[in-house]
Design a protein around this motif. Structure first.
Motif, PDB file in Angstrom:
ATOM      1  N   ARG A 145       3.879  13.091   7.457  1.00  0.00           N
ATOM      2  CA  ARG A 145       4.725  12.037   8.013  1.00  0.00           C
ATOM      3  C   ARG A 145       4.021  10.699   7.927  1.00  0.00           C
ATOM      4  O   ARG A 145       2.893  10.528   8.371  1.00  0.00           O
ATOM      5  CB  ARG A 145       5.092  12.343   9.457  1.00  0.00           C
ATOM      6  CG  ARG A 145       5.814  13.681   9.613  1.00  0.00           C
ATOM      7  CD  ARG A 145       6.422  13.829  10.980  1.00  0.00           C
ATOM      8  NE  ARG A 145       7.483  12.856  11.184  1.00  0.00           N
ATOM      9  CZ  ARG A 145       8.160  12.769  12.324  1.00  0.00           C
ATOM     10  NH1 ARG A 145       7.894  13.561  13.322  1.00  0.00           N
ATOM     11  NH2 ARG A 145       9.107  11.858  12.443  1.00  0.00           N
ATOM     12  N   GLY A 152       8.795  16.057  -4.110  1.00  0.00           N
ATOM     13  CA  GLY A 152      10.026  16.814  -3.932  1.00  0.00           C
ATOM     14  C   GLY A 152      10.241  17.777  -5.085  1.00  0.00           C
ATOM     15  O   GLY A 152       9.746  17.560  -6.196  1.00  0.00           O
ATOM     16  N   ASN A 201      13.413  12.980   1.527  1.00  0.00           N
ATOM     17  CA  ASN A 201      14.101  13.628   2.644  1.00  0.00           C
ATOM     18  C   ASN A 201      15.516  13.067   2.812  1.00  0.00           C
ATOM     19  O   ASN A 201      15.939  12.697   3.906  1.00  0.00           O
ATOM     20  CB  ASN A 201      13.310  13.469   3.948  1.00  0.00           C
ATOM     21  CG  ASN A 201      13.816  14.401   5.044  1.00  0.00           C
ATOM     22  OD1 ASN A 201      14.504  15.373   4.760  1.00  0.00           O
ATOM     23  ND2 ASN A 201      13.467  14.100   6.287  1.00  0.00           N
TER      24      ASN A 201
END
Length: 305
Positions: A145, A152, A201
């Motif tokens: 984070r 990805g 995300n």
């Protein structure tokens, strides 16, 4: 005369762009030749290319690393609708992340010192911006984070059927069958888009481009890719690189990979070296081996500014 209406939408159009660029390199204007003497061979501390197709256009000179484009305008650039077309072109390339410098033939031929000074100052400003951006990248934190780099993964598969065109990596391939899907069913682009969205995300392409919508029916997947890049940009992400693999028994993909890289790079606005594409078979095993379908895998690395 520059053609500003090219769109890299299929194999034949990309080849037209490439052929036009080669012709322009063989027949430079006096001003282009004069400026190239100062730009070639990293003479100004940046690698420039002449008439290199990018984002569907053929700028006079472009440094892909610095994302700087230099245009030399002849007299026709100030006539009729051309100024408006130039403005639209500049706006599009600016949105793709490029800085544009424009000089007239007369400025290059009669005032080269000032031209070189402006180019040098612009390169220095770009370098400072890149350096400042690199300093603001956050260090990795637990569970990823807030970090500056994110990864990805994407996967897609479509069935091969008769009566459909076969699109792969943004180009049309000659084959007896094509991929079945709501859009053009380009599995490579779909896997890449899912990898990019996953890294940021931001769900997947089914969420953003549902196969229940009339707006996406028959859609060119290069449009999906372009909009995907715009989506991640809204969260401050830019592409680092892509590594993808196509799984297909037929047709053979390897001969087409360089053109796929060029096509996808033009849509994204990046260097083709940032896009790795590989191809493999499954040794005649499974649905791929039976030539019932084609699948693709992709990993994308994004950088957050």
């Amino acid at each position: 005369m520059r053609n500003t209406n090219f769109e890299t939408t299929d194999a034949s159009t990309y080849q037209l762009l490439l052929d036009k660029a080669k012709e322009m390199r063989r027949n430079p204007t006096e001003a282009e030749s004069a400026l190239w003497n100062y730009l070639e061979g990293n003479k100004m501390g940046a690698h420039f290319r002449r008439q290199h197709p990018i984002c569907g256009y053929i700028p006079d000179f472009v440094s892909l690393k610095q994302k700087l484009i230099i245009e030399i305008d002849g007299g026709y650039h100030f006539e009729g609708e051309q100024p408006e077309k130039d403005e639209e072109r500049t706006k599009y390339l600016n949105e793709a992340g490029f800085v544009i410098l424009r000089f007239t033939n007369e400025e290059v031929l009669c005032d080269i010192d000032n031209v070189l000074e402006e180019i040098s100052d612009t390169l220095e400003d770009i370098s400072k911006t890149l350096e400042n951006n690199s300093k603001t990248i956050q260090s990795p934190l637990p569970y990823g984070r807030g970090r500056g780099w994110v990864v990805g993964f994407g996967y897609d598969v479509h069935q091969l059927v008769e009566g459909r065109e076969l699109w792969m990596g943004g180009i049309k391939l000659e084959h007896s069958k094509g991929l079945l899907g709501h859009s053009d069913a380009d599995v490579l682009i779909h896997a890449i888009c899912d990898a990019i969205l996953g890294a940021a995300n931001m769900r997947d392409i089914g969420y953003h481009f549902p196969d229940t919508s009339d707006d996406t029916l028959g859609m060119d997947s290069k449009i999906i890719l372009k909009k995907t890049i715009e989506l991640i940009a809204s969260k401050g992400y830019v592409l680092g690189n892509i590594d993808a693999t196509i799984c297909a028994e037929r047709p053979k993909m390897n001969p087409h990979i360089p053109q796929m890289q060029q096509t996808l790079a033009a849509v994204i606005g990046c260097d083709p070296d940032q896009i790795s594409i590989k191809a493999t078979t499954t040794e005649r095993l499974g649905f791929t081996g039976r030539q019932e379908g084609i699948s693709a895998y992709a990993v994308a690395l994004l950088e957050k500014h």
